[in-house]
Enzyme design. Structure first.
Site, PDB file in Angstrom:
ATOM      1  N   GLY A 109       0.423  -1.200   2.723  1.00 36.73           N
ATOM      2  CA  GLY A 109      -0.665  -1.508   3.636  1.00 36.73           C
ATOM      3  C   GLY A 109      -0.264  -2.595   4.597  1.00 36.73           C
ATOM      4  N   GLY A 110      -1.275  -3.230   5.215  1.00 40.49           N
ATOM      5  CA  GLY A 110      -0.992  -4.255   6.204  1.00 40.49           C
ATOM      6  C   GLY A 110      -0.290  -5.467   5.635  1.00 40.49           C
ATOM      7  N   PHE A 111      -0.451  -5.721   4.339  1.00 46.04           N
ATOM      8  CA  PHE A 111       0.177  -6.877   3.695  1.00 46.04           C
ATOM      9  C   PHE A 111       1.637  -6.633   3.372  1.00 46.04           C
ATOM     10  CE2 PHE A 111      -1.824  -4.128   0.588  1.00 46.04           C
ATOM     11  CZ  PHE A 111      -0.742  -3.806  -0.208  1.00 46.04           C
ATOM     12  N   VAL A 114       3.178  -2.620  -2.643  1.00 40.85           N
ATOM     13  CA  VAL A 114       2.858  -2.942  -4.035  1.00 40.85           C
ATOM     14  C   VAL A 114       3.790  -2.140  -4.930  1.00 40.85           C
ATOM     15  CG1 VAL A 114       1.116  -2.892  -5.848  1.00 40.85           C
ATOM     16  CG2 VAL A 114       0.444  -3.405  -3.513  1.00 40.85           C
ATOM     17  N   ASP A 227     -14.645  -8.946   1.563  1.00 42.03           N
ATOM     18  CA  ASP A 227     -13.847  -7.732   1.774  1.00 42.03           C
ATOM     19  C   ASP A 227     -14.124  -6.695   0.699  1.00 42.03           C
ATOM     20  OD1 ASP A 227     -12.131  -6.258   3.348  1.00 42.03           O
ATOM     21  OD2 ASP A 227     -10.310  -6.996   2.389  1.00 42.03           O
TER      22      ASP A 227
END
Length: 421
Positions: A109-111, A114, A227
C-alpha cells in the site's frame, strides 16, 4: 461529499500477496501542529557530554527517540504502562522474512509492504510492515503508531510486538492475523472464499465497536482513531476483529475544548462531513466512520464504488433515502446472504447505522451506546427455524451484487422505524 480532502483508492496489490492483508490507502504525511498526537519527546532519552564538552543525544531507542524529538511532539502520560514495544534490528527482521522475499509479501500500500515471518525467539508468526521512504506515509505516522500501540491493551486492538528504527529503515512488527482484513471477506470475494453470515457480521461489528470504545472511553486522554474502515479491521482465528493502523490517530480534546483542529486526513467515503468541511475533529468523527463500516457489513457494498451507477457511487448517499422507508430495508441487505438474516435484527442494525451517520455530530450516539446495542444483536443468533429465509428472485453468484439480486419483502420487523436525520 466531494469536498473531502481525504485519500484516494487503494494501491495495486502485490502480485505475490495471498490476500490475507488488505490494501492500504495512500495517506500523505500529516504535519498539522494543532491536535497532533502528544507524546513524551524524551522517552528513554538521556544527554551525555562528549570530550569537547558538547551535549549529544544518547537514546535507548536510537532513531525512534530522534524521530520523536525531531517531530516536536508533546507529552502524554503513559499511566505506568511500561516501556515501548520491543526494539528489533533490521538484520533480525530480514532473517525472519527470508530477506523480505516476494513470496513472504502479504500486501502492499501507500506505506510500503507487509511481510509474514516467524520469530523463533517468541515462537510466533508476525506481520512486518516496512515503511517505504519514497511512499506517501512518513515518519510521523510511524512514530505515532509505535507510541499509540505501546499504550493500548485490548483484545480488539492489534498488538504491536516491536519495531525497527535503524538508520533509514522503519519497520513495525505486529501479531499475525491469519484471516486478513474484513475488506477481503466482504468485497470482491474469490470463488473459494466463504460468505460471512449474518451472525458473524454482527460479531465483527460488535468487536470493532469495543475496540473503538477503548480508545474513546478507556484511554486517558481519549484517542480519536481517524482511519476506521474495513481494510483496517483485521481478523484473527474465529473471525475475531481487531482495529489496526494507528498512524493517523489523534489525542482528543481536553478541558473545555470541544474539538481538535487539524488538517483533514482519512479515506474518502468514511470521513464525517463535518470534519471534512471544518477540520474540527471529535470522537463523533469516528462514530460516523463506524456507521459506514456497519452499513458495509449489512449491504455488502463498498463505501465508494465507481462500478455502480452515479446515484450509487457513494454508499451513504444511496442509503439515506432508504433509511426513511421500512418497506425498502430489505433492498439494502447483501444479496450474498441469500435471505438468511433475522428481519428484526436487520431493522435494528440499520437503525444503529442510521444514528451513527447523522449529519449533525451531536446527534450521533456515543460509542458506549453503540457497543451495548451491537453486543445485544451479536447475542441474537440467526435460526432459520425461527427466522424463515427471506425469499429472493434468484441466488447470486459469489462475485455478483446487482440490483436484480435484491430481495423484495414486506416489513415484518419491529414496531419502530429508523430515521436518517
Amino acid at each position: 461529499m466531494g469536498c473531502f480532502r481525504c485519500t484516494g483508492e487503494s494501491s495495486k496489490k502485490s502480485e505475490h500477496q495471498n490476500n490475507n492483508y488488505s490494501n492500504k490507502k495512500n495517506k500523505p504525511d500529516d504535519r498539522a501542529a494543532s491536535g497532533a498526537l502528544k507524546v513524551n519527546p524524551n522517552v528513554n532519552v538521556k544527554k551525555q557530554s562528549d570530550h569537547d564538552g558538547k551535549e549529544q543525544l544518547e537514546s535507548k531507542d536510537d532513531q525512534l527517540a530522534l524521530d520523536v524529538k525531531g517531530l516536536n511532539l508533546k507529552e502524554i502520560s503513559k499511566d505506568g504502562r511500561g516501556d515501548l514495544a520491543k526494539k528489533f534490528t533490521f538484520d533480525e527482521l530480514a532473517a525472519v522474512t527470508g530477506n523480505f522475499r516476494s513470496d513472504c509479501c502479504l500486501g502492499e500500500g501507500g506505506f510500503g509492504k507487509v511481510y509474514k515471518g516467524h520469530m523463533e525467539k517468541i515462537n510466533q508468526n508476525v506481520a512486518i510492515k516496512q515503511l517505504d521512504l519514497n511512499g506517501c506515509q512518513g515518519i510521523r505516522e510511524f512514530v505515532v503508531e509505535v507510541l499509540t500501540l505501546s499504550l493500548v491493551d485490548h483484545p480488539n486492538l492489534v498488538r504491536l510486538i516491536g519495531f525497527c528504527a535503524e538508520g533509514d529503515q522503519r519497520l513495525l512488527v505486529y501479531e499475525y492475523m491469519p484471516l486478513g482484513s474484513l475488506e477481503n471477506h466482504l468485497h470482491d470475494l474469490p470463488p473459494d472464499r466463504e460468505v460471512l453470515d449474518w451472525d458473524m457480521r454482527m460479531k465483527i461489528a460488535a468487536g470493532a465497536a469495543r475496540g473503538l470504545e477503548y480508545l474513546h472511553d478507556k484511554m486517558k486522554p481519549s484517542v480519536i482513531y481517524r482511519d476506521l474502515k474495513c481494510s483496517n479491521i483485521l481478523l484473527g482465528e474465529g473471525y475475531h476483529p481487531k482495529l489496526s493502523d494507528f498512524g493517523l490517530a489523534k489525542v482528543g480534546p481536553s478541558g473545555d475544548k470541544t474539538h481538535v483542529s487539524t488538517r483533514v486526513m482519512g479515506t474518502y467515503g468514511y470521513c464525517a462531513p463535518d470534519y471534512a468541511m471544518t477540520g474540527q475533529l471529535t470522537v463523533k468523527s469516528d462514530i460516523y466512520s463506524f456507521g459506514v463500516v456497519l452499513l458495509e457489513l449489512i449491504t455488502g457494498r463498498k463505501a465508494i464504488d465507481h462500478t455502480k451507477t452515479a446515484k450509487e457511487h457513494n454508499l451513504v448517499a444511496w442509503a439515506r433515502p432508504l433509511f426513511k422507508d421500512r418497506k425498502k430495508f430489505s433492498q439494502m441487505v447483501d444479496p450474498l446472504l441469500q435471505g438468511q438474516y433475522p428481519v428484526r435484527g436487520l431493522y435494528q442494525a440499520l437503525a444503529i447505522a442510521a444514528m451513527c451517520l447523522q449529519e449533525q455530530p451531536n446527534m450521533r450516539p456515543v460509542i458506549g451506546d453503540v457497543v451495548t446495542a451491537l453486543n445485544y444483536l451479536a447475542s441474537q443468533k440467526y435460526d432459520p427455524q425461527i427466522h424463515p429465509v427471506q425469499t429472493s428472485q434468484r441466488s447470486p453468484s459469489p462475485n455478483a451484487r446487482s440490483d436484480s439480486d435484491r430481495r423484495q419483502i414486506e416489513g415484518n420487523g419491529p414496531d419502530r422505524e429508523t430515521e436518517s436525520d
